[in-house]
Design a protein around this motif. Structure first.
Motif, PDB file in Angstrom:
ATOM      1  N   GLN A  84       0.875   9.900  -2.955  1.00 46.12           N
ATOM      2  CA  GLN A  84      -0.138   8.856  -2.660  1.00 46.12           C
ATOM      3  C   GLN A  84       0.528   7.617  -3.113  1.00 46.12           C
ATOM      4  O   GLN A  84       1.342   7.561  -3.697  1.00 46.12           O
ATOM      5  CB  GLN A  84      -1.261   9.074  -3.518  1.00 46.12           C
TER       6      GLN A  84
ATOM      7  N   GLN B 153      -0.593   3.216  -3.371  1.00 48.16           N
ATOM      8  CA  GLN B 153      -1.695   2.234  -3.438  1.00 48.16           C
ATOM      9  C   GLN B 153      -1.172   1.036  -2.950  1.00 48.16           C
ATOM     10  O   GLN B 153       0.083   0.508  -3.142  1.00 48.16           O
ATOM     11  CB  GLN B 153      -2.199   2.003  -4.911  1.00 48.16           C
TER      12      GLN B 153
ATOM     13  N   TYR C 158       8.321   5.520   3.306  1.00 46.42           N
ATOM     14  CA  TYR C 158       7.273   5.214   4.218  1.00 46.42           C
ATOM     15  C   TYR C 158       7.369   4.203   5.289  1.00 46.42           C
ATOM     16  O   TYR C 158       8.207   3.215   4.956  1.00 46.42           O
ATOM     17  CB  TYR C 158       6.010   4.690   3.373  1.00 46.42           C
TER      18      TYR C 158
ATOM     19  N   ASP D 109      -2.059   6.750   6.906  1.00 44.70           N
ATOM     20  CA  ASP D 109      -2.486   7.329   5.705  1.00 44.70           C
ATOM     21  C   ASP D 109      -3.207   6.442   4.727  1.00 44.70           C
ATOM     22  O   ASP D 109      -4.296   7.010   4.221  1.00 44.70           O
ATOM     23  CB  ASP D 109      -1.743   8.375   5.210  1.00 44.70           C
ATOM     24  N   TYR D 110      -2.546   5.276   4.503  1.00 50.07           N
ATOM     25  CA  TYR D 110      -2.927   4.642   3.177  1.00 50.07           C
ATOM     26  C   TYR D 110      -3.122   3.085   3.736  1.00 50.07           C
ATOM     27  O   TYR D 110      -2.233   2.614   4.639  1.00 50.07           O
ATOM     28  CB  TYR D 110      -1.827   4.721   2.223  1.00 50.07           C
ATOM     29  N   TRP D 111      -4.081   2.520   3.175  1.00 54.44           N
ATOM     30  CA  TRP D 111      -4.420   1.173   3.624  1.00 54.44           C
ATOM     31  C   TRP D 111      -4.839   0.400   2.251  1.00 54.44           C
ATOM     32  O   TRP D 111      -5.443   0.806   1.340  1.00 54.44           O
ATOM     33  CB  TRP D 111      -5.722   1.026   4.356  1.00 54.44           C
TER      34      TRP D 111
END
Length: 124
Positions: free
Chosen positions: A1, A3, A32, A112-114
């Motif tokens: 994950q 952030q 990423y 997937d991540y914002w």
């Protein structure tokens, strides 16, 4: 994950410049693909620019090509967006996004991540 936290937004006159940063925490930032998106009031989210894991491949929306530059520093876990020759129509909340990938990713639905976003306002 991972952030994501954006910074660098603000108020600037037309023709001016800003540099946005997106600081990433978590593991393996270099694995990423990253992107910048923006959303103006009353409008849908819009793709701005994307970059692959190494930084060697980039892709831009036609509306910002030649004015904006996306880059990344994997040693600092940071993504950048240099914005030059800003126009009032660039006014929006700018968000960075991440997805595990080795290629450039353009579609927002694939991320997937914002981050929460940073406001950019360009006055005429």
């Amino acid at each position: 994950q991972v952030q994501l936290v954006e910074s660098g937004g603000g108020l600037v006159q037309a023709g001016g410049s800003l540099r946005l940063s997106c600081a990433a925490s978590g593991r393996a930032f270099s694995s990423y693909a990253m992107g910048w998106f923006r959303q103006a009031p009353g409008k849908e989210r819009e793709f701005v620019a994307a970059i692959n894991w190494s930084g060697r491949s980039t892709y831009y929306a036609d509306s910002v090509k030649g004015r904006f530059t996306i880059s990344r520093d994997n040693a600092k876990n940071t993504l950048y967006l240099q914005m030059n020759s800003l126009k009032p129509e660039d006014t929006a909340v700018y968000c960075c996004a991440a997805v595990p990938s080795t290629v450039v990713v353009v579609a927002s639905t694939l991320y997937d991540y914002w981050g929460q976003g940073t406001q950019v306002t360009v006055s005429s």
